[in-house]
Design a protein around this motif. Structure first.
Motif, PDB file in Angstrom:
ATOM      1  N   GLY A  77     -26.139  -6.962  14.056  1.00 27.58           N
ATOM      2  CA  GLY A  77     -26.082  -8.036  13.072  1.00 27.58           C
ATOM      3  C   GLY A  77     -25.288  -7.642  11.840  1.00 27.58           C
ATOM      4  N   ASP A  78     -25.469  -6.402  11.386  1.00 26.34           N
ATOM      5  CA  ASP A  78     -24.737  -5.924  10.218  1.00 26.34           C
ATOM      6  C   ASP A  78     -23.231  -5.881  10.470  1.00 26.34           C
ATOM      7  OD1 ASP A  78     -27.140  -5.629   8.916  1.00 26.34           O
ATOM      8  OD2 ASP A  78     -27.248  -3.448   9.189  1.00 26.34           O
ATOM      9  N   LEU A  79     -22.842  -5.737  11.743  1.00 21.49           N
ATOM     10  CA  LEU A  79     -21.425  -5.700  12.121  1.00 21.49           C
ATOM     11  C   LEU A  79     -20.865  -7.097  12.389  1.00 21.49           C
ATOM     12  CD1 LEU A  79     -21.652  -2.611  14.485  1.00 21.49           C
ATOM     13  CD2 LEU A  79     -20.343  -2.701  12.343  1.00 21.49           C
ATOM     14  N   GLY A  80     -21.674  -8.131  12.143  1.00 23.32           N
ATOM     15  CA  GLY A  80     -21.202  -9.494  12.304  1.00 23.32           C
ATOM     16  C   GLY A  80     -21.316 -10.048  13.712  1.00 23.32           C
ATOM     17  N   VAL A  81     -22.098  -9.376  14.571  1.00 17.26           N
ATOM     18  CA  VAL A  81     -22.280  -9.827  15.949  1.00 17.26           C
ATOM     19  C   VAL A  81     -23.532 -10.707  16.016  1.00 17.26           C
ATOM     20  CG1 VAL A  81     -22.618  -9.133  18.349  1.00 17.26           C
ATOM     21  CG2 VAL A  81     -21.221  -7.703  16.815  1.00 17.26           C
ATOM     22  N   ARG A  82     -23.406 -11.860  16.629  1.00 12.45           N
ATOM     23  CA  ARG A  82     -24.566 -12.739  16.831  1.00 12.45           C
ATOM     24  C   ARG A  82     -25.362 -12.220  18.026  1.00 12.45           C
ATOM     25  NH1 ARG A  82     -26.449 -17.961  15.771  1.00 12.45           N
ATOM     26  NH2 ARG A  82     -27.371 -19.061  17.539  1.00 12.45           N
ATOM     27  N   VAL A  83     -26.652 -11.978  17.835  1.00 15.32           N
ATOM     28  CA  VAL A  83     -27.505 -11.376  18.856  1.00 15.32           C
ATOM     29  C   VAL A  83     -28.498 -12.401  19.392  1.00 15.32           C
ATOM     30  CG1 VAL A  83     -29.200  -9.571  19.359  1.00 15.32           C
ATOM     31  CG2 VAL A  83     -27.285  -9.089  17.807  1.00 15.32           C
ATOM     32  N   LEU A  84     -28.561 -12.519  20.701  1.00 13.73           N
ATOM     33  CA  LEU A  84     -29.541 -13.349  21.387  1.00 13.73           C
ATOM     34  C   LEU A  84     -30.499 -12.444  22.153  1.00 13.73           C
ATOM     35  CD1 LEU A  84     -27.105 -16.018  22.899  1.00 13.73           C
ATOM     36  CD2 LEU A  84     -28.283 -16.102  20.704  1.00 13.73           C
ATOM     37  N   ARG A  85     -31.713 -12.911  22.369  1.00 11.78           N
ATOM     38  CA  ARG A  85     -32.718 -12.093  23.052  1.00 11.78           C
ATOM     39  C   ARG A  85     -33.349 -12.875  24.214  1.00 11.78           C
ATOM     40  NH1 ARG A  85     -34.565  -8.019  19.823  1.00 11.78           N
ATOM     41  NH2 ARG A  85     -34.993  -6.997  21.823  1.00 11.78           N
ATOM     42  N   PRO A  86     -33.723 -12.195  25.290  1.00  5.54           N
ATOM     43  CA  PRO A  86     -34.462 -12.867  26.359  1.00  5.54           C
ATOM     44  C   PRO A  86     -35.874 -13.222  25.899  1.00  5.54           C
ATOM     45  CG  PRO A  86     -33.718 -10.652  27.013  1.00  5.54           C
ATOM     46  CD  PRO A  86     -33.538 -10.770  25.544  1.00  5.54           C
ATOM     47  N   GLN A  87     -36.542 -14.036  26.696  1.00  7.80           N
ATOM     48  CA  GLN A  87     -37.974 -14.226  26.488  1.00  7.80           C
ATOM     49  C   GLN A  87     -38.674 -12.878  26.699  1.00  7.80           C
ATOM     50  OE1 GLN A  87     -38.117 -17.643  25.053  1.00  7.80           O
ATOM     51  NE2 GLN A  87     -40.095 -17.190  25.933  1.00  7.80           N
TER      52      GLN A  87
END
Length: 369
Positions: A77-87
Motif C-alpha cells: 500500500g505504501d508503494l501505491g499498489v491496490r491490495v485485494l484479499r480473499p475471504q
C-alpha cells in the motif's frame, strides 16, 4: 470485501504493479499430511509416520505469520499498489470426495492455483487434495474482474483419486514412496490413469513468452491444455528443472536481468534468456532459518527467499532477514524494499507465492526478440 478497481491485465513479472491479490493466512493452524500433500513436498520433506496425518503448528508461529503478511500488505500500500484479499477461512472444513477426504488449506499461497495471462484468469488443477476448493475464497474477486470484462477459464478439475498422480519424477530421483502410492485411505477410479494436474507457479511470464516446468505426465497434460487453449502465447517447455514450482529458481526482475538459483539452470533456459544479464543469489545457510524440528519440518528449500516480488522494473520487495540478497540486488541497480517474513519454510511460500498480480502496466511485449 474490497472489489477490483482495474481490469485484468498482467503479462509479466516486473512492469509497474497496480493491483494485486495477497493471500490470507487465517486459520492456518496445521498441515494435513495426506498422500497428495506428502508427494507434492517430497523434494524437501521426508514423511515421518510418528507425526500422523495432522501436523499442528504452534499458535505463536501462526500469529507471527499473520503479523508478517500484514506488514507485507502495508508495504504494498505504501508503494501505491491496490491490495485485494480473499475471504478468510474462519473454520477449516473437511472435504469429502468419493475417493478421499482432506482438510482444506487456507488461501495463503494464491499464486499456486491461478495464472493471470494477459486479460484472462486461468484457474489451474491442484496437486493437493486439500486445495481443491481453495479458489472459492477468491471467487468474489474473480466475479468483480469478470464484471469488468476479463476472460475466466478453468482447467478440468482433477478427481485426485489413488493413482491419479504420476510419480515419475520421484521414481527418477530415487525417492522412497513406501506407503504413499497405495494409500488405503484413498480409492482408485478404474481406467482413469494419470490426470491433468498443474499449478500456476510452474509458469513464469515474459510477455508473449511463458516458461513452463514439466516434471511428469500430469504436467504434460496441463502444458498441452494451455497451448491449445491460449495459442496467442508462445509456450516454452522446461524439462523437470524442479518437481513443480519454479518461482524460487527462475526470477525475472526486468527486461534483460534475471535471477537464477545457480549456474546449473542456465542451459535449461530458452536461448534468448541465456543472453540476459544473469545474477546468482548468495547462498543461505540452514542456520539462518527457524528450526521446527521439535514439532515438524520445513516444506521448502533454503532458496525460498529468492521468491521476491517486483513492484516495477526498479523496485523489488525482499525478505528483510536476507541482507546478503538485498545487497546483491542493490548492486544490480534495484531499489530494495525490506519486509519481514519469518516462517516462509514452514508455510511453503515467499512474497511471489503470496500474490496474484492482476493488474500490471505491461502489455504483450516480445522480450525474446
Amino acid at each position: 470485501m474490497t472489489q477490483p478497481s482495474h481490469s485484468i491485465n498482467s503479462f509479466d513479472e516486473w512492469t509497474r504493479l497496480e493491483e494485486v491479490i495477497v493471500g490470507d493466512p487465517a486459520s492456518y493452524t496445521s498441515h494435513h499430511l495426506d498422500t497428495s500433500f506428502q508427494l507434492f513436498y517430497l523434494d524437501n520433506v521426508t514423511p515421518d509416520p510418528s507425526i500422523g496425518r495432522e501436523l499442528a503448528i504452534p499458535s505463536r508461529l501462526v500469529d507471527e505469520l499473520a503479523e508478517d503478511v500484514d506488514g507485507f500488505v502495508q508495504a504494498l500500500g505504501d508503494l501505491g499498489v491496490r491490495v485485494l484479499r480473499p475471504q478468510p477461512v474462519t473454520d477449516r472444513a473437511t472435504i469429502c470426495s468419493p475417493w478421499w477426504n482432506a482438510v482444506e488449506t487456507p488461501p495463503l499461497n494464491v499464486r499456486d492455483q491461478t495464472i493471470v495471462l494477459g486479460d484472462t484468469i486461468v484457474e489451474t488443477a491442484p496437486h493437493i487434495r486439500g486445495r481443491v476448493f481453495e479458489n472459492d475464497y477468491l471467487k468474489p474477486l474473480f466475479y468483480g474482474y469478470l464484471a469488468r470484462g476479463c476472460g475466466w477459464l478453468a482447467m478440468p478439475r482433477p478427481a485426485l483419486a489413488r493413482a491419479s498422480l504420476d510419480t515419475g519424477y520421484h521414481d527418477a530421483h530415487d525417492f522412497d514412496l513406501t506407503g504413499l502410492v497405495e494409500d488405503p485411505a484413498t480409492r482408485p477410479i478404474p481406467g482413469l490413469g494419470h490426470e491433468l494436474i498443474f499449478d500456476g507457479a510452474q509458469c513464469m511470464r515474459f510477455g508473449l513468452d511463458i516458461l513452463v516446468n514439466i516434471a511428469n505426465a500430469n504436467h504434460r497434460l496441463g502444458f498441452d491444455w494451455l497451448r491449445r487453449t491460449l495459442p496467442q502465447f508462445r509456450w516454452h517447455r522446461l524439462d523437470a528443472v524442479a518437481d513443480s514450482h519454479i518461482d524460487s529458481i527462475i526470477v525475472p526482475l526486468r527486461p534483460g536481468l534475471l535471477m537464477l538459483r545457480s549456474p546449473d539452470y542456465l542451459n535449461t533456459l530458452p536461448e534468448p534468456l541465456q543472453r540476459w544479464d544473469i545474477m546468482y543469489p548468495p547462498e543461505q545457510d540452514e542456520s539462518v532459518f527457524p528450526d521446527y524440528s521439535d514439532f515438524g519440518f520445513n516444506l521448502t528449500s533454503r532458496y525460498i527467499d529468492i521468491n521476491v516480488l517486483s513492484v516495477d522494473e526498479e523496485t523489488v520487495i525482499v525478505n528483510s532477514l536476507c541482507p546478503d540478497l538485498m545487497r546483491t540486488l542493490e548492486k544490480h541497480g534495484l531499489t530494495v524494499v525490506p519486509v519481514q517474513h519469518r516462517h516462509r519454510r514452514l508455510f511453503g511460500g515467499g512474497f511471489h507465492c503470496f500474490t496474484l498480480d492482476t493488474a500490471r502496466a505491461g502489455t504483450a511485449e516480445d522480450y525474446f526478440a
